[in-house]
Design an enzyme around this catalytic site. Structure first.
Site, PDB file in Angstrom:
ATOM      1  N   GLY A  14       0.783  -1.241   0.000  1.00 38.22           N
ATOM      2  CA  GLY A  14       0.000   0.000   0.000  1.00 38.22           C
ATOM      3  C   GLY A  14       0.811   1.286   0.000  1.00 38.22           C
ATOM      4  O   GLY A  14       0.319   2.328   0.432  1.00 38.22           O
ATOM      5  N   SER A  15       2.034   1.246  -0.553  1.00 46.23           N
ATOM      6  CA  SER A  15       2.835   2.481  -0.522  1.00 46.23           C
ATOM      7  C   SER A  15       2.253   3.553  -1.452  1.00 46.23           C
ATOM      8  O   SER A  15       2.330   4.748  -1.158  1.00 46.23           O
ATOM      9  CB  SER A  15       4.305   2.205  -0.848  1.00 46.23           C
ATOM     10  N   ASN A  16       1.653   3.146  -2.559  1.00 45.09           N
ATOM     11  CA  ASN A  16       1.013   4.146  -3.432  1.00 45.09           C
ATOM     12  C   ASN A  16      -0.217   4.746  -2.753  1.00 45.09           C
ATOM     13  O   ASN A  16      -0.480   5.949  -2.891  1.00 45.09           O
ATOM     14  CB  ASN A  16       0.611   3.522  -4.774  1.00 45.09           C
ATOM     15  N   LEU A  86      -4.914  -6.872  -6.927  1.00 44.29           N
ATOM     16  CA  LEU A  86      -4.637  -8.021  -7.793  1.00 44.29           C
ATOM     17  C   LEU A  86      -5.865  -8.727  -8.360  1.00 44.29           C
ATOM     18  O   LEU A  86      -5.743  -9.479  -9.319  1.00 44.29           O
ATOM     19  CB  LEU A  86      -3.777  -9.047  -7.034  1.00 44.29           C
ATOM     20  N   ILE A  89     -11.162  -6.711 -11.941  1.00 45.46           N
ATOM     21  CA  ILE A  89     -12.304  -5.838 -11.637  1.00 45.46           C
ATOM     22  C   ILE A  89     -13.539  -6.382 -12.355  1.00 45.46           C
ATOM     23  O   ILE A  89     -13.526  -6.558 -13.579  1.00 45.46           O
ATOM     24  CB  ILE A  89     -11.991  -4.385 -12.090  1.00 45.46           C
ATOM     25  N   ASN A 103      -5.691   2.750 -12.898  1.00 42.79           N
ATOM     26  CA  ASN A 103      -4.727   1.763 -12.402  1.00 42.79           C
ATOM     27  C   ASN A 103      -3.322   2.272 -12.670  1.00 42.79           C
ATOM     28  O   ASN A 103      -3.083   2.974 -13.660  1.00 42.79           O
ATOM     29  CB  ASN A 103      -4.916   0.424 -13.119  1.00 42.79           C
ATOM     30  N   HIS A 105       0.646   0.909 -13.196  1.00 44.39           N
ATOM     31  CA  HIS A 105       1.366  -0.331 -13.537  1.00 44.39           C
ATOM     32  C   HIS A 105       2.848  -0.003 -13.713  1.00 44.39           C
ATOM     33  O   HIS A 105       3.185   0.965 -14.394  1.00 44.39           O
ATOM     34  CB  HIS A 105       0.778  -0.916 -14.829  1.00 44.39           C
ATOM     35  N   ASP A 146      -4.954  -4.499 -17.739  1.00 39.02           N
ATOM     36  CA  ASP A 146      -3.907  -3.599 -18.236  1.00 39.02           C
ATOM     37  C   ASP A 146      -4.118  -3.113 -19.673  1.00 39.02           C
ATOM     38  O   ASP A 146      -3.167  -2.799 -20.377  1.00 39.02           O
ATOM     39  CB  ASP A 146      -2.522  -4.275 -18.147  1.00 39.02           C
ATOM     40  N   GLU A 175       6.419   6.145  -9.289  1.00 39.89           N
ATOM     41  CA  GLU A 175       4.967   5.951  -9.118  1.00 39.89           C
ATOM     42  C   GLU A 175       4.415   6.904  -8.061  1.00 39.89           C
ATOM     43  O   GLU A 175       3.343   7.498  -8.234  1.00 39.89           O
ATOM     44  CB  GLU A 175       4.660   4.517  -8.672  1.00 39.89           C
TER      45      GLU A 175
END
Ligand code: GRF
Length: 188
Positions: A14-16, A86, A89, A103, A105, A146, A175
């Protein structure tokens, strides 16, 4: 103008999500919900400190249309950011939020995307193929992994000393700078 109400979906550390929450003082968006597919990360505590509700979901919850849509409605969610999420959706969600799910990537899509391409596997493949550059892609989410419309890419050159982990670290830093910028511009 009111900030857009954003939910972030995560599956990992969860760093983003943390970066998006820490950088939200721009008034363009407000993270009002973090939905996590497991609780192992430090994110529940981080959310508590920042007064952002954290909801943990299992697969039965997440793929239950009634449950998921009601939860998002309850928080009046206008935009969703996937950040290392992951599970695929479901179509009911892409239909309910067309061009409203982003999203991020860690490669230059369409290269190194698709099912099974996540985490360190991406960077291992990039290094194994002796690519000269890699980077970050932020795109809208549709029914295919993606493959939605690309909104933003940032490139970095690969150094001959880069290992998959070094490359992952460099791209992650990129990111953290990029996601807020793109989200802000989408909200304006
Ligand atoms: C990031 O590299 C993101 O691009 C990818 O999964 C990773 C998630 O990292 N989709 P974190 O959970 O945000 O730290």
């Amino acid at each position: 103008m009111q900030p857009k109400k954003v939910a972030i979906f995560i599956s990992g550390r969860g760093s983003n999500a943390q970066a998006l929450i820490e950088q939200q003082n721009n008034k363009a968006y407000q993270v009002v919900l973090v939905l996590g597919s497991h609780e192992k990360s430090e994110i529940p505590n981080f959310c508590l400190k920042h007064s952002v509700p954290f909801v943990s979901v299992n697969k039965d919850h997440f793929f239950n249309e009634d449950f998921l849509l009601k939860t998002l409605e309850e928080f009046q969610i206008e935009l969703i950011c996937l950040a290392g999420f992951l599970w695929k959706i479901p179509t009911f969600l892409t239909q309910k939020y067309p061009n409203k799910i982003l999203n991020i990537h860690p490669s230059l899509l369409p290269k190194y995307g698709g099912k099974g391409m996540y985490g360190i596997k991406i960077h291992e493949a990039v290094i194994a193929n002796q690519e000269k550059e890699s980077g970050v892609t932020i795109h809208w989410v549709n029914e295919d992994y993606d493959k939605g419309e690309i909104l933003f890419q940032a490139k970095i050159f690969i150094d001959k000393n880069d290992t998959p982990q070094r490359l992952a670290d460099k791209i992650l830093a990129l990111e953290h700078q990029s996601y807020t910028q793109v989200l802000e511009s989408v909200c304006k």
